[in-house]
Design an enzyme around this catalytic site. Structure first.
Site, PDB file in Angstrom:
ATOM      1  N   HIS A 148      -1.004 -30.356 -46.837  1.00 46.58           N
ATOM      2  CA  HIS A 148      -0.942 -28.780 -46.658  1.00 46.58           C
ATOM      3  C   HIS A 148      -0.303 -28.060 -47.833  1.00 46.58           C
ATOM      4  CE1 HIS A 148      -1.436 -28.969 -41.953  1.00 46.58           C
ATOM      5  NE2 HIS A 148      -2.239 -29.954 -42.674  1.00 46.58           N
TER       6      HIS A 148
ATOM      7  N   GLU B  31       1.825 -25.714 -48.072  1.00 54.28           N
ATOM      8  CA  GLU B  31       3.257 -25.691 -47.974  1.00 54.28           C
ATOM      9  C   GLU B  31       4.087 -26.868 -48.325  1.00 54.28           C
ATOM     10  OE1 GLU B  31       1.733 -22.715 -44.743  1.00 54.28           O
ATOM     11  OE2 GLU B  31       1.114 -24.765 -45.719  1.00 54.28           O
TER      12      GLU B  31
ATOM     13  N   CYS C  62       4.038 -27.895 -41.258  1.00 52.18           N
ATOM     14  CA  CYS C  62       4.815 -27.121 -42.401  1.00 52.18           C
ATOM     15  C   CYS C  62       5.886 -26.617 -41.994  1.00 52.18           C
ATOM     16  CB  CYS C  62       3.608 -26.214 -42.720  1.00 52.18           C
ATOM     17  SG  CYS C  62       2.393 -27.095 -43.696  1.00 52.18           S
TER      18      CYS C  62
ATOM     19  N   CYS D  97       1.830 -24.138 -39.818  1.00 50.84           N
ATOM     20  CA  CYS D  97       1.475 -25.018 -38.750  1.00 50.84           C
ATOM     21  C   CYS D  97       2.973 -25.801 -38.298  1.00 50.84           C
ATOM     22  CB  CYS D  97       0.448 -26.018 -39.195  1.00 50.84           C
ATOM     23  SG  CYS D  97       0.991 -27.197 -40.061  1.00 50.84           S
TER      24      CYS D  97
END
Length: 155
Positions: free
Chosen positions: A52, A54, A85, A82
């Site tokens: 992801h 992040e 993250c 999410c």
């Protein structure tokens, strides 16, 4: 750079990611207005479910600074993080989170992060993914060793 410029960069990264086959997410980590790291979502392009934006930005910033403690830094992300993250942001000790889209926007785009948020509120036995505790006593030895270790690096 100011907050809006940093967020604009995160949003631009999310748009570029879509153009290159990635997911619509971008993240920037900055300290005192200077960009330390930036990343776009690479889950599909790297075949890595943890890639992801992040998490990738955190990895880059930590490597650049040579520390796992990113205190003094802020993250600008194109969407509300999410649960994975968000956990990484807390572990990295980032000072503040700025985000543009929220989890409802993500759900409308087909990313149901809210499902995982709801799962976390449940006891493990009630979650959709079954889990079972095994070899609990054997596993405690590593914790005993950690507790007794005098030269550990706490994190």
């Amino acid at each position: 750079m100011n907050k809006e410029q940093l967020m604009a960069r995160a949003i631009r990264l999310s748009e570029e990611s879509v153009s290159h086959g990635g997911g619509p997410f971008g993240a920037v980590i900055a300290r005192d207005g200077d960009i330390l790291a930036e990343a776009a979502n690479c889950v599909t392009t790297h075949c890595d479910p943890t890639a992801h934006a992040e998490v990738s930005a955190i990895r880059e910033a930590a490597a650049r600074l040579g520390t796992f403690d990113l205190s003094g830094c802020e993250i600008y992300t194109s969407c509300e993080p999410c649960p994975m993250c968000l956990g990484a942001i807390y572990w990295a000790r980032l000072d503040k989170i700025y985000y543009a889209n929220n989890r409802e926007d993500a759900a409308r785009a087909g990313f149901d992060d809210d499902f995982i948020y709801r799962e976390l509120e449940l006891k493990p036995a009630a979650r959709h993914k079954p889990s079972e505790i095994i070899m609990e006593q054997e596993a405690k030895e590593a914790f005993r060793r950690w507790i007794d270790k005098d030269d550990k690096t706490k994190y």
